[in-house]
Design a protein around this motif. Sequence first.
Motif, PDB file in Angstrom:
ATOM      1  N   UNK A 101      32.688  60.245  38.618  1.00  0.00           N
ATOM      2  CA  UNK A 101      32.988  59.023  38.076  1.00  0.00           C
ATOM      3  C   UNK A 101      32.505  57.846  38.842  1.00  0.00           C
ATOM      4  N   UNK A 102      31.964  58.256  40.203  1.00  0.00           N
ATOM      5  CA  UNK A 102      31.213  57.195  40.994  1.00  0.00           C
ATOM      6  C   UNK A 102      29.817  56.573  40.213  1.00  0.00           C
ATOM      7  N   UNK A 129      39.871  56.069  32.329  1.00  0.00           N
ATOM      8  CA  UNK A 129      38.521  56.559  32.148  1.00  0.00           C
ATOM      9  C   UNK A 129      38.076  57.904  32.698  1.00  0.00           C
ATOM     10  N   UNK A 130      38.831  57.974  34.142  1.00  0.00           N
ATOM     11  CA  UNK A 130      38.244  58.880  34.984  1.00  0.00           C
ATOM     12  C   UNK A 130      38.788  60.379  34.335  1.00  0.00           C
ATOM     13  N   UNK A 131      39.972  60.512  33.682  1.00  0.00           N
ATOM     14  CA  UNK A 131      40.431  61.885  33.384  1.00  0.00           C
ATOM     15  C   UNK A 131      39.344  62.507  32.484  1.00  0.00           C
ATOM     16  N   UNK A 132      38.870  62.089  31.480  1.00  0.00           N
ATOM     17  CA  UNK A 132      37.732  62.792  30.823  1.00  0.00           C
ATOM     18  C   UNK A 132      36.463  63.155  31.256  1.00  0.00           C
ATOM     19  N   UNK A 133      36.522  62.321  32.428  1.00  0.00           N
ATOM     20  CA  UNK A 133      35.158  62.426  33.112  1.00  0.00           C
ATOM     21  C   UNK A 133      35.033  63.725  33.984  1.00  0.00           C
ATOM     22  N   UNK A 134      36.194  63.694  34.802  1.00  0.00           N
ATOM     23  CA  UNK A 134      36.392  64.993  35.671  1.00  0.00           C
ATOM     24  C   UNK A 134      36.972  66.181  35.167  1.00  0.00           C
ATOM     25  N   UNK A 135      37.790  65.960  34.029  1.00  0.00           N
ATOM     26  CA  UNK A 135      38.273  67.341  33.502  1.00  0.00           C
ATOM     27  C   UNK A 135      37.975  67.483  32.091  1.00  0.00           C
ATOM     28  N   UNK A 188      27.394  49.382  43.229  1.00  0.00           N
ATOM     29  CA  UNK A 188      28.613  50.120  42.989  1.00  0.00           C
ATOM     30  C   UNK A 188      28.548  50.280  41.446  1.00  0.00           C
ATOM     31  N   UNK A 189      28.066  51.516  41.102  1.00  0.00           N
ATOM     32  CA  UNK A 189      28.266  51.816  39.645  1.00  0.00           C
ATOM     33  C   UNK A 189      29.380  52.448  39.051  1.00  0.00           C
ATOM     34  N   UNK A 190      30.386  52.401  39.906  1.00  0.00           N
ATOM     35  CA  UNK A 190      31.670  53.269  39.744  1.00  0.00           C
ATOM     36  C   UNK A 190      32.047  53.086  38.546  1.00  0.00           C
ATOM     37  N   UNK A 191      32.799  53.997  37.630  1.00  0.00           N
ATOM     38  CA  UNK A 191      33.430  53.777  36.372  1.00  0.00           C
ATOM     39  C   UNK A 191      34.693  52.978  36.689  1.00  0.00           C
ATOM     40  N   UNK A 192      35.561  53.262  37.835  1.00  0.00           N
ATOM     41  CA  UNK A 192      36.731  52.741  37.983  1.00  0.00           C
ATOM     42  C   UNK A 192      37.229  52.515  39.615  1.00  0.00           C
ATOM     43  N   UNK A 193      37.701  51.295  40.158  1.00  0.00           N
ATOM     44  CA  UNK A 193      38.092  51.149  41.550  1.00  0.00           C
ATOM     45  C   UNK A 193      39.429  50.646  41.298  1.00  0.00           C
ATOM     46  N   UNK A 194      40.227  50.779  42.208  1.00  0.00           N
ATOM     47  CA  UNK A 194      41.331  49.895  42.549  1.00  0.00           C
ATOM     48  C   UNK A 194      41.069  48.594  43.292  1.00  0.00           C
ATOM     49  N   UNK A 195      40.324  48.562  44.021  1.00  0.00           N
ATOM     50  CA  UNK A 195      39.894  47.310  44.824  1.00  0.00           C
ATOM     51  C   UNK A 195      38.294  47.285  44.802  1.00  0.00           C
ATOM     52  N   UNK A 221      46.278  59.283  39.902  1.00  0.00           N
ATOM     53  CA  UNK A 221      46.081  59.912  38.736  1.00  0.00           C
ATOM     54  C   UNK A 221      47.499  60.851  38.697  1.00  0.00           C
ATOM     55  N   UNK A 222      47.660  61.777  39.366  1.00  0.00           N
ATOM     56  CA  UNK A 222      48.833  62.568  39.439  1.00  0.00           C
ATOM     57  C   UNK A 222      49.655  62.286  40.556  1.00  0.00           C
TER      58      UNK A 222
END
Length: 393
Positions: free
Chosen positions: A216-217, A132-138, A286-293, A109-110
Amino acid sequence: MTDTCRGHVLFLNWRDTLHPEGGGSEVYLERIAASLIKQGYRATLVCQAHGRAPAQETTADGLNIVRRGGRHTVYLRAALLYLLGAIGIGALSRRRLGRPGVIVDVGNGMPFLSKVYARIPVIALVHHVHREQWPVVFGPRVARIGWWIESRLAVRVYRRCQYVTVSESTRGELAGLGVDPHRIAVVHNGTPEVNGPALPRTPHPSLIVLGRLVPHKRVEFALRATALLATEMPAVELVVTGEGWWDEPLSRLAEDLEITDRVRFTGFVAEDRKHELLCGSWLLLMPSLKEGWGLTIVEAGARGTPSVAFRSAGGVADAMTDGETGVLVEDEYEFFQATRALLLDAARRTAMGSAAAAHARRFTWEKAGEAFARVVAGQLPTGQPARIGQRVP
């Protein structure tokens, strides 16, 4: 490690595997670093400090780890260490590692934006895009700033750099942000070794979620699915394995759903216990919003355990074959439906488990390390051009 050093690789990452919130990204980095060391490179990791580990150590694999700063200051501390010439010249190491010849800048992210100050080649390692994760976490304001840094500023800073990512899904997303796809090498994760014997499944329907407990998980999806399944399958059990700062809200939700007798929060578990849980479970969720792998998908698959995950979650679509080693879904209702259908269909579930085990054997850390080494060699002054778009089968 060989007697002749092929070069010193500096990894910049926000965490290491001992960090309380460390995850698949950190496993990938340290396994790749260990492989590079075996192939004759020297390697240093600069990451944030935490109470579980000393400020500096050298691992059994030979990786020199330097821990400085916190969640937000590690980026500045890494830049200062590099600019002061303190990495690899003895000031931070009992061994003289030599100055770094290439930086692997990990953007979770950063990014570290090391290309701004470093005058050596930089490889940008991106596991997945965090839109998708930025607005969920912050909150909305921080999310907009973070997304601008990731999607605009970073793409500009690394515009002439070699990229590495772990899936074709992320490669496509990076290309969509403006990164030249010919500069993106795909180096998949390996599958962690299965060191224990095969173990029997639980006699009752059992589900497992494995990973960090962060918003986000979306572990809530698994909890709500379990509550619905319990109305039809009173013996169903969900095991939530992992730790993180979102654990209390999840525990409260389990209470609100009145399923505390059907959900076990194990916290962190050692590898042998994780092996037991993955072998015994009927399905990995695995209901995660986003995963790299989707490392846990392949870990479960190696034990013959199929998975249910979201098609929109990025690299999970590369970690499984939809309909053969698991099921990809579009929304939470489909998530419940697919989970229920597999729990009720033993023959299909068993066939998927066998296919998942075969699929997992395609991905090894040896192949991943060799592929990453080719990218590194192409960036060093004496190296050959990197194999652009390299993929590990």
